[in-house]
Design a protein around this motif. Sequence first.
Motif, short mmCIF file in Angstrom:
data_model
loop_
_atom_site.label_atom_id
_atom_site.label_comp_id
_atom_site.label_asym_id
_atom_site.label_seq_id
_atom_site.Cartn_x
_atom_site.Cartn_y
_atom_site.Cartn_z
N THR A 380 0.83 -1.22 0.00
CA THR A 380 0.00 0.00 0.00
C THR A 380 0.86 1.26 0.00
N ILE A 381 2.10 1.15 0.47
CA ILE A 381 3.00 2.30 0.51
C ILE A 381 3.69 2.50 -0.84
N LEU A 382 4.07 1.40 -1.48
CA LEU A 382 4.85 1.48 -2.72
C LEU A 382 4.01 1.52 -3.99
N GLY A 383 2.75 1.12 -3.92
CA GLY A 383 1.89 1.17 -5.10
C GLY A 383 1.98 -0.08 -5.97
N LYS A 384 1.12 -0.10 -6.99
CA LYS A 384 0.94 -1.30 -7.81
C LYS A 384 2.19 -1.75 -8.55
N ASP A 385 2.84 -0.83 -9.27
CA ASP A 385 3.98 -1.22 -10.11
C ASP A 385 5.13 -1.78 -9.29
N ASN A 386 5.48 -1.09 -8.23
CA ASN A 386 6.58 -1.57 -7.37
C ASN A 386 6.23 -2.88 -6.67
N THR A 387 4.94 -3.03 -6.32
CA THR A 387 4.51 -4.27 -5.67
C THR A 387 4.68 -5.45 -6.61
N VAL A 388 4.19 -5.29 -7.85
CA VAL A 388 4.28 -6.37 -8.83
C VAL A 388 5.74 -6.72 -9.14
N GLU A 389 6.55 -5.69 -9.31
CA GLU A 389 7.94 -5.92 -9.73
C GLU A 389 8.84 -6.38 -8.59
N HIS A 390 8.70 -5.77 -7.41
CA HIS A 390 9.67 -6.02 -6.34
C HIS A 390 9.13 -6.86 -5.17
N LEU A 391 7.86 -6.65 -4.83
CA LEU A 391 7.35 -7.31 -3.61
C LEU A 391 6.77 -8.70 -3.87
N LEU A 392 6.07 -8.87 -5.02
CA LEU A 392 5.44 -10.17 -5.27
C LEU A 392 6.42 -11.34 -5.23
N PRO A 393 7.62 -11.20 -5.81
CA PRO A 393 8.59 -12.32 -5.70
C PRO A 393 8.94 -12.65 -4.24
N LEU A 394 8.96 -11.62 -3.38
CA LEU A 394 9.26 -11.86 -1.96
C LEU A 394 8.09 -12.56 -1.28
N PHE A 395 6.85 -12.13 -1.61
CA PHE A 395 5.67 -12.80 -1.04
C PHE A 395 5.66 -14.27 -1.45
N LEU A 396 5.98 -14.50 -2.70
CA LEU A 396 5.96 -15.86 -3.24
C LEU A 396 6.98 -16.73 -2.52
N ALA A 397 8.17 -16.18 -2.29
CA ALA A 397 9.23 -16.92 -1.59
C ALA A 397 8.78 -17.27 -0.17
N GLN A 398 8.11 -16.32 0.50
CA GLN A 398 7.68 -16.58 1.88
C GLN A 398 6.48 -17.52 1.93
N LEU A 399 5.68 -17.50 0.87
CA LEU A 399 4.55 -18.41 0.81
C LEU A 399 5.00 -19.86 0.67
N LYS A 400 6.20 -20.06 0.15
CA LYS A 400 6.76 -21.41 0.00
C LYS A 400 7.73 -21.76 1.12
N ASP A 401 7.82 -20.88 2.12
CA ASP A 401 8.76 -21.11 3.22
C ASP A 401 8.39 -22.37 3.99
N ARG A 407 4.19 -18.79 6.38
CA ARG A 407 3.14 -18.93 5.37
C ARG A 407 1.83 -18.34 5.88
N LEU A 408 1.50 -18.60 7.15
CA LEU A 408 0.25 -18.10 7.72
C LEU A 408 0.24 -16.57 7.72
N ASN A 409 1.36 -15.97 8.10
CA ASN A 409 1.42 -14.50 8.15
C ASN A 409 1.23 -13.88 6.78
N ILE A 410 1.73 -14.55 5.74
CA ILE A 410 1.54 -14.04 4.38
C ILE A 410 0.07 -14.16 3.97
N ILE A 411 -0.51 -15.34 4.18
CA ILE A 411 -1.91 -15.56 3.80
C ILE A 411 -2.84 -14.65 4.60
N SER A 412 -2.50 -14.40 5.85
CA SER A 412 -3.35 -13.57 6.72
C SER A 412 -3.47 -12.14 6.22
N ASN A 413 -2.49 -11.70 5.45
CA ASN A 413 -2.48 -10.29 5.02
C ASN A 413 -2.63 -10.11 3.51
#
Length: 615
Positions: A380-401, A407-413
Motif C-alpha cells: 500500500t506504501i509502494l503502489g501497484k507497479d513496485n509491488t508487482v515488480e519487487h514485492l510479489l517475488p518476496l511474497f511468493l518466496a515466503q509463501l513457499k517457506d 506462510r500463515l502470516n503471508i496468507i493472513s495479510n
Amino acid sequence: MTLTVVCFSIWLCLVSLYGLGTCLSKMAGADGDDSLYPIAVLIDELRNEDVQLRLNSIKKLSTIALALGVERTRTELLPFLTDTIYDEDEVLLALAEQLGNFTMLVGGPEYVHCLLPPLESLATVEETVVRDKAVESLRKISQEHSPVDLEVHFEPLVKRLASGDWFTSRTSACGLFSVCYPRVSSTVKAEIRQHFRTLCSDDTPMVRRAAASKLGEFAKVLELDYVKSDIISLFTALASDEQDSVRLLAVEACVSIATLLPQEDLETLVMPTLRQAAEDKSWRVRYMVADKFSELQKAVGPEITKNDLVPAFQNLLKDCEAEVRAAAANKVKEFCENLPEDSREQIIMTHILPCVKELVSDTNQHVKSALASVIMGLSTILGKDNTVEHLLPLFLAQLKDECPEVRLNIISNLDCVNEVIGIRQLSQSLLPAIVELAEDAKWRVRLAIIEYMPLLAGQLGVEFFDEKLNTLCMAWLIDHVYAIREAATCNLMKLVEKFGAEWAQNTIVPKVLGMANDPNYLHRMTTLFCINALSEACGQEITTKQMLPVVLKMSNDQVANVRFNVAKSLQKIGPVLDSNALQTEVKPVLEKLATDTDMDVKYFAQEAISVLALA
C-alpha cells in the motif's frame, strides 16, 4: 493523667498482650454485641499460623476497618498492621493493594497520611512484587494529599526511602519522585532533583536500573531548563553504564526526553547517545533500540530520521543477532509509513528493500515470521507497479517457506495486496503457489494450507473462491490421509459459517452427498462426517430435506463401519431435526440398526435411541 488516657493505655497493653481480635471478643461478650464477633475472628486470623487464613483476613481488611470506624482504624488497626509487616509475600502483596484503597476508611484526604507508615515499610521489603504494589499504592494516595500534607508527610517519606541503607528502599523511591515533584515548593523541588541525581549514580545496579526506568517519567514533570541541565547529563551517564540492563532502560527514556526537547536541541543533546545505543556491544540494548524505533522516529522528526535513523535502521536489519533482526523486521512497515512523503519511496527502494530481500531468506524462522507479518503492508506504501515488480517475488518466496508461521502470516495479510494489485493479478502470481502447496506430497504441508483456507476465503471473497479454490477443498475430502480428510471436513464447516447456508446448499452439499455412492467406503464415511459438521450450520430445512434421506439410505451399506457411523450421524443431527422426522424417519432406522448382526452397529444405534429419547 486523665481517666480517658489511663483507659486507652490499658487498652493498648491488652491489645499488645492478647491481640486486637481477642480484646474485641471480650468487649463483644461484655457488651452483648454479637456483631463484633466476626470482626474479632478476622482480626485474630491476622495472627494465625495458617498463611491462607491470614491472606483471607487481609483481603477483608476493609470490612474490619468499617466495623472499627475511622478513628480506631487510624489509632489501632494501622499501627497493628505496621507492627506485623513481617509476613509471607502473598499476604504482604494483598496488604499493599488493600491500603491503596483505604483513604475513606481512615477519614478521607485529611487523614490519608496515616497510611504512609505501613506502606513505607512495605516499600522496603525484599520481594519485588510487594515493593512495586506498595509504590503503586503510594502513588495513588499521593494524589489525595493536599500540597501542604505532601510536603509535611509524603516528601519526607520519599527522602527516607531515597537515602535508605538497603537498595530495596532506594529502588522504591525512584517511582515516587514524579508524583510529588509538580506540587511542591521550589526548594523541595531542588532537593528532589538532587536525590534523583544521587540514585542515578548509586553503587547498586538495581537502583540505577530503577532510576533509568523512571527517567523519562521524571523528565516529563520537570521544567524544560532542568530537562536540559539535569536530565540530559543523567541520560548520557545511564546510557553509558557498565550494566547493559541499565543502558537498555535509558533507551526507553530517550523517547520521552526527545519529545520534550525543541527540534534544534535534539541533534546535540540526544542523537550522539542514541547513535551509541544503536551500535552498543550488547544485543539487548540494540534490541531495545529496534523495539522502540518507530517511537524514536516520531520523536526526532523527519530530518533526523533521513540523516541518522535510516542508516541505523539498516544496521539493525543486518544485525548479527537474530533477536535484533526480528525486532527491526517487525517495525519495517511502521518505519516506512512514518518516512517523509517527499522522499519515502526513494528511501524504501534504495535503503530498506535490499535489507528486506536478505531477511526473506534469513536463517532464523523468527526473523522471517516477523517480516512476513508486516511485509504485505509495504504494497500500500509502494503502489501497484513496485509491488508487482519487487514485492510479489518476496511474497511468493515466503509463501513457499518451510515454516508454517511464515506462510500463515503471508496468507493472513493477502487483502493488503489485493487492494493494491487487484484479484486477477493476485491469482496469476500467488494462487498458483497456494495450489502447489495444497497438492504437496507431504501431508503436513497440505494440512497447513487447509487450516489457512477459511482465512484465505474471507480475504478473496465467495466468487473468486468458487472459481479457483472450491475444487481444491472438495479434493481434500477424498485424500488418502485421514488427518487431511478430517481437516477438510472442519474446513467446510468454517466456509459455510463464512459464506452462509444458501451458498452451502448450491455449492457444497450436492458434492458432499454425491460421495455417498463412492465405491471407496472411506469416502462414503467422509460424507457422514461432513453431514455431522454441516447440519447445524446449514439449518433444519437443508438437513431434513437433503442430508437426512442420504444418511437413512446409507443405513443399508454393506460395510459395518459405515452403518455404525450412520447411527452416530443420526444421533449428531437429531437435535437439528423436528420431532416428526425423528419419530417417522429416524426412529425406524435406528431400531433396525439396533438389531444388526454387528456388535458395534447395535451399540451405537442403542446409544442414539437413548440420547434422542426415542425409546
